[in-house]
Write an enzyme that holds these catalytic residues in place. Structure first.
Site, PDB file in Angstrom:
ATOM      1  N   GLY A 234     -63.534 -25.943  17.034  1.00 44.54           N
ATOM      2  CA  GLY A 234     -62.317 -24.852  16.828  1.00 44.54           C
ATOM      3  C   GLY A 234     -62.160 -24.044  17.888  1.00 44.54           C
ATOM      4  O   GLY A 234     -61.595 -22.967  17.535  1.00 44.54           O
ATOM      5  N   GLU A 278     -68.141 -30.130  19.040  1.00 42.27           N
ATOM      6  CA  GLU A 278     -67.088 -31.191  18.796  1.00 42.27           C
ATOM      7  C   GLU A 278     -65.609 -30.639  18.461  1.00 42.27           C
ATOM      8  O   GLU A 278     -64.992 -30.888  17.588  1.00 42.27           O
ATOM      9  CB  GLU A 278     -67.715 -31.737  17.201  1.00 42.27           C
ATOM     10  CG  GLU A 278     -68.269 -30.584  16.234  1.00 42.27           C
ATOM     11  CD  GLU A 278     -68.995 -30.996  15.231  1.00 42.27           C
ATOM     12  OE1 GLU A 278     -69.790 -32.104  15.171  1.00 42.27           O
ATOM     13  OE2 GLU A 278     -68.982 -30.237  14.187  1.00 42.27           O
ATOM     14  N   PRO A 279     -65.037 -30.573  19.644  1.00 42.60           N
ATOM     15  CA  PRO A 279     -63.657 -30.238  19.724  1.00 42.60           C
ATOM     16  C   PRO A 279     -62.760 -31.491  19.471  1.00 42.60           C
ATOM     17  O   PRO A 279     -62.918 -32.584  19.669  1.00 42.60           O
ATOM     18  CB  PRO A 279     -63.476 -29.869  21.193  1.00 42.60           C
ATOM     19  CG  PRO A 279     -64.530 -30.834  21.964  1.00 42.60           C
ATOM     20  CD  PRO A 279     -65.641 -30.879  20.926  1.00 42.60           C
ATOM     21  N   GLY A 280     -61.540 -30.863  18.761  1.00 38.98           N
ATOM     22  CA  GLY A 280     -60.694 -31.654  18.359  1.00 38.98           C
ATOM     23  C   GLY A 280     -59.160 -31.051  18.979  1.00 38.98           C
ATOM     24  O   GLY A 280     -58.680 -31.644  20.288  1.00 38.98           O
ATOM     25  N   ARG A 317     -48.173 -28.671   9.018  1.00 39.41           N
ATOM     26  CA  ARG A 317     -48.720 -27.370   9.860  1.00 39.41           C
ATOM     27  C   ARG A 317     -48.137 -25.986   9.567  1.00 39.41           C
ATOM     28  O   ARG A 317     -48.597 -25.065   9.012  1.00 39.41           O
ATOM     29  CB  ARG A 317     -49.340 -27.542  11.108  1.00 39.41           C
ATOM     30  CG  ARG A 317     -50.125 -28.615  11.324  1.00 39.41           C
ATOM     31  CD  ARG A 317     -50.784 -28.618  12.783  1.00 39.41           C
ATOM     32  NE  ARG A 317     -51.487 -27.523  13.082  1.00 39.41           N
ATOM     33  CZ  ARG A 317     -51.338 -26.424  13.969  1.00 39.41           C
ATOM     34  NH1 ARG A 317     -50.197 -26.387  14.415  1.00 39.41           N
ATOM     35  NH2 ARG A 317     -52.177 -25.634  13.776  1.00 39.41           N
ATOM     36  N   TYR A 321     -50.301 -23.605   7.318  1.00 36.93           N
ATOM     37  CA  TYR A 321     -50.910 -22.370   7.848  1.00 36.93           C
ATOM     38  C   TYR A 321     -49.716 -21.549   8.538  1.00 36.93           C
ATOM     39  O   TYR A 321     -50.172 -20.573   9.334  1.00 36.93           O
ATOM     40  CB  TYR A 321     -51.671 -23.247   9.150  1.00 36.93           C
ATOM     41  CG  TYR A 321     -52.651 -24.119   9.073  1.00 36.93           C
ATOM     42  CD1 TYR A 321     -53.560 -24.123   7.885  1.00 36.93           C
ATOM     43  CD2 TYR A 321     -52.511 -25.300   9.685  1.00 36.93           C
ATOM     44  CE1 TYR A 321     -54.569 -25.176   7.772  1.00 36.93           C
ATOM     45  CE2 TYR A 321     -53.630 -26.309   9.499  1.00 36.93           C
ATOM     46  CZ  TYR A 321     -54.415 -26.178   8.508  1.00 36.93           C
ATOM     47  OH  TYR A 321     -55.469 -27.064   8.386  1.00 36.93           O
ATOM     48  N   CYS A 348     -36.816 -32.519   0.987  1.00 37.05           N
ATOM     49  CA  CYS A 348     -36.197 -31.729   0.115  1.00 37.05           C
ATOM     50  C   CYS A 348     -37.321 -30.628  -0.645  1.00 37.05           C
ATOM     51  O   CYS A 348     -37.666 -30.480  -1.573  1.00 37.05           O
ATOM     52  CB  CYS A 348     -35.891 -32.452  -1.314  1.00 37.05           C
ATOM     53  SG  CYS A 348     -34.846 -33.675  -0.996  1.00 37.05           S
ATOM     54  N   GLU A 349     -37.615 -29.998   0.425  1.00 37.16           N
ATOM     55  CA  GLU A 349     -38.244 -28.490   0.287  1.00 37.16           C
ATOM     56  C   GLU A 349     -37.814 -27.504   1.206  1.00 37.16           C
ATOM     57  O   GLU A 349     -36.975 -28.048   2.172  1.00 37.16           O
ATOM     58  CB  GLU A 349     -39.965 -28.643   0.737  1.00 37.16           C
ATOM     59  CG  GLU A 349     -40.676 -29.435  -0.165  1.00 37.16           C
ATOM     60  CD  GLU A 349     -41.248 -28.442  -1.313  1.00 37.16           C
ATOM     61  OE1 GLU A 349     -41.499 -27.323  -1.060  1.00 37.16           O
ATOM     62  OE2 GLU A 349     -40.918 -28.837  -2.585  1.00 37.16           O
ATOM     63  N   TYR A 376     -53.450 -32.576  14.544  1.00 40.70           N
ATOM     64  CA  TYR A 376     -53.233 -32.217  13.100  1.00 40.70           C
ATOM     65  C   TYR A 376     -51.737 -32.274  12.555  1.00 40.70           C
ATOM     66  O   TYR A 376     -51.403 -31.587  11.810  1.00 40.70           O
ATOM     67  CB  TYR A 376     -53.897 -30.659  12.633  1.00 40.70           C
ATOM     68  CG  TYR A 376     -55.086 -30.549  12.979  1.00 40.70           C
ATOM     69  CD1 TYR A 376     -56.204 -31.512  12.257  1.00 40.70           C
ATOM     70  CD2 TYR A 376     -55.761 -30.085  14.029  1.00 40.70           C
ATOM     71  CE1 TYR A 376     -57.716 -31.439  12.574  1.00 40.70           C
ATOM     72  CE2 TYR A 376     -57.163 -29.901  14.399  1.00 40.70           C
ATOM     73  CZ  TYR A 376     -57.810 -30.675  13.592  1.00 40.70           C
ATOM     74  OH  TYR A 376     -59.152 -30.663  13.942  1.00 40.70           O
TER      75      TYR A 376
HETATM   76  C1  LIG Z   1     -62.346 -29.950  12.237  1.00 39.72           C
HETATM   77  C2  LIG Z   1     -63.609 -30.011  12.493  1.00 39.72           C
HETATM   78  C3  LIG Z   1     -63.947 -29.777  14.022  1.00 39.72           C
HETATM   79  C4  LIG Z   1     -62.716 -29.961  15.045  1.00 39.72           C
HETATM   80  O1  LIG Z   1     -62.105 -28.697  15.009  1.00 39.72           O
HETATM   81  P1  LIG Z   1     -60.835 -28.094  16.121  1.00 39.72           P
HETATM   82  O2  LIG Z   1     -60.178 -26.973  15.622  1.00 39.72           O
HETATM   83  O3  LIG Z   1     -59.994 -29.450  16.037  1.00 39.72           O
HETATM   84  O4  LIG Z   1     -61.710 -28.008  17.563  1.00 39.72           O
HETATM   85  C5  LIG Z   1     -65.205 -29.837  14.411  1.00 39.72           C
HETATM   86  N1  LIG Z   1     -66.298 -30.073  13.523  1.00 39.72           N
HETATM   87  C6  LIG Z   1     -66.159 -30.116  12.218  1.00 39.72           C
HETATM   88  C7  LIG Z   1     -67.099 -30.124  11.347  1.00 39.72           C
HETATM   89  C8  LIG Z   1     -64.763 -29.696  11.810  1.00 39.72           C
HETATM   90  O5  LIG Z   1     -64.712 -29.969  10.506  1.00 39.72           O
END
Ligand SMILES: *Cc1c(COP(=O)(O)O)cnc(C)c1O
Length: 419
Positions: A234, A278-280, A317, A321, A348-349, A376
């Site tokens: 996050g 756990e970054p994405g 997105r 959001y 078509c939205e 995402y």
């Molecule tokens: C989605 C998620 C993440 C990654 O979130 P980011 O905003 O992409 O960093 C990490 N842990 C869990 C459990 C998630 O659901």
């Protein structure tokens, strides 16, 4: 953000976007793998200072070659479905480096943990723990709690607040401990809480780490040693250079989290667990640029609409959001005589993608580039209106290759019954 060549053409990782469009067509998601690698290395270096484990949240962008690259760079991988697990397996990721997540896990997902296809499973529900405890489970157990931390982010991506489905409510922690102690099959290793997405304020992570450590005490007292404290992902990113207040100061946050865990452990008289993140988004969002071509320019009652050949189906997105991806002409810099318009997809939205400034003489067929689209977008893409998913390419060191080819029209029909 990608840089412009002398003639104004945007280049991604040193490759001109006109060459990419000529080769692959549009819409096209181009991933700057040089930038992805740099972001990963910077994060890993900052984490090494505090012994923090890093697992990439594959859901942000989950493709076989990307996961292979992530692991080569030194990341572990979080998956939350059989589809994501299969992707990681096809990428050759060792089970020990995989963690299974998910709310409302299927029997197949639990079986994957029992059989050791993942090294760790993050349990999201008491009943799930009960089901897992009924037989041998090769994967280590981490228990996810809903610590009730309010992160200042869009409500739709808040997952740790009191009122979301994620994690186990702390009122049930006694049941969790009883189940863990009652089953010889469950190898408990730690606690988890993820508070949301796109968080810029490190205090949310610190509060979350504190809450996890409070929970760790009763576990430790019953001989359930908390070896790992996973504080989620996050980490916020600045969607535009002006929005730097949206970007989490990552080294600062990591130091604060590590200090909190260490200090709380000392105060509580328990061993300090290893911290995990756990970054994405923070790793992959900036590496992505989506290339479109203009399909129509329409002057309506009060606004000018620029319609591109992507939209809701390849990037939900904005609709989901209210996310805004800065978008510009790709072939020339937007000068002083630019006009304000509204960018739209062609579904078509009413799939508005946000405001855009475009050259006053923008023409149909011209390429546009939307920034920070690595996370995402493709992973959330669908086939609304039966549009095929775009191609995804990796660009690095002046070269480029497919990470995922464009879906074909024929593939859109392949699940339909013939009559
Ligand atoms: C989605 C998620 C993440 C990654 O979130 P980011 O905003 O992409 O960093 C990490 N842990 C869990 C459990 C998630 O659901």
């Amino acid at each position: 953000m990608p840089l412009r060549e002398a003639d104004g053409m945007l280049a991604i990782a040193g490759v001109r976007t006109d060459a990419l469009i000529e080769t692959y067509g549009t819409p096209l998601l181009a991933i700057d793998l040089d930038l992805f690698g740099a972001r990963v290395r910077t994060l890993l270096a900052a984490c090494a200072e505090h012994d923090i484990e890093v697992s990439y949240a594959a859901k942000a962008l989950c493709l076989i070659p990307l996961l292979r690259r992530a692991v080569q760079l030194g990341l572990d991988i979080d998956v939350c479905s059989i589809g994501e697990l299969l992707t990681a397996e096809r990428a050759g990721v060792a089970p020990q480096r995989l963690t299974m997540h998910g709310s409302g896990k299927s029997e197949a997902e639990l079986r994957a943990a029992r059989e050791g296809r993942v090294g760790t499973i993050v349990v999201d529900d008491v009943e799930e723990l009960e089901r897992l405890g009924r037989g041998p489970c090769a994967a280590a157990i981490v228990v996810r709690f809903n610590t009730g931390i309010e992160a200042h982010t869009h409500a739709m991506v808040r997952t740790g607040g009191d009122d979301t489905k994620f994690g186990i409510h702390p009122r049930d922690e006694g049941r969790v401990r009883a189940l863990l102690r009652g089953s010889a099959e469950l190898r408990f290793t730690g606690l988890h809480a993820h508070v949301g997405s796109q968080i810029a304020d490190e205090r949310a992570f610190v509060a979350n780490a504190e809450a996890l450590m409070e929970l760790a005490l009763p576990f430790a007292r019953e001989g359930l040693t908390v070896r790992r404290a996973i504080v989620g992902g996050g980490f916020g990113i600045a969607m535009t250079p002006e929005a730097s207040d949206e970007e989490l100061d990552v080294p600062f946050a990591l130091a604060a989290i590590a200090r909190t865990v260490r200090d709380r452990a000392r105060a509580l008289g328990i061993d300090a667990p290893l911290v995990g993140i756990e970054p994405g988004r923070t790793l992959i969002a900036h590496a992505g640029t989506t290339l479109y071509r203009v399909r129509a320019i329409k002057r309506q009652a009060t606004r000018t609409f620029v319609v591109v050949d992507g939209g809701l189906m390849e990037n939900p997105r904005p609709a989901l959001y209210g996310a805004v991806h800065r978008t510009e002409a790709a072939a020339r810099a937007t000068g002083k005589d630019a006009i304000d318009a509204t960018l739209c997809g062609h579904s078509c939205e009413n799939d508005e993608l946000g405001p855009i400034r475009v050259p006053h003489d923008l023409a149909v067929g011209e390429p546009l580039a939307a920034y920070a689209t690595g996370a995402y977008t493709y992973s959330m893409a669908g086939n609304y209106n039966r549009f095929p998913k775009p191609a995804v390419i990796g660009v690095e060191g002046g070269g480029h290759r497919l990470l995922a080819r464009r879906e074909t029209d024929e593939e859109l029909l392949c699940c339909d019954a013939a009559d």
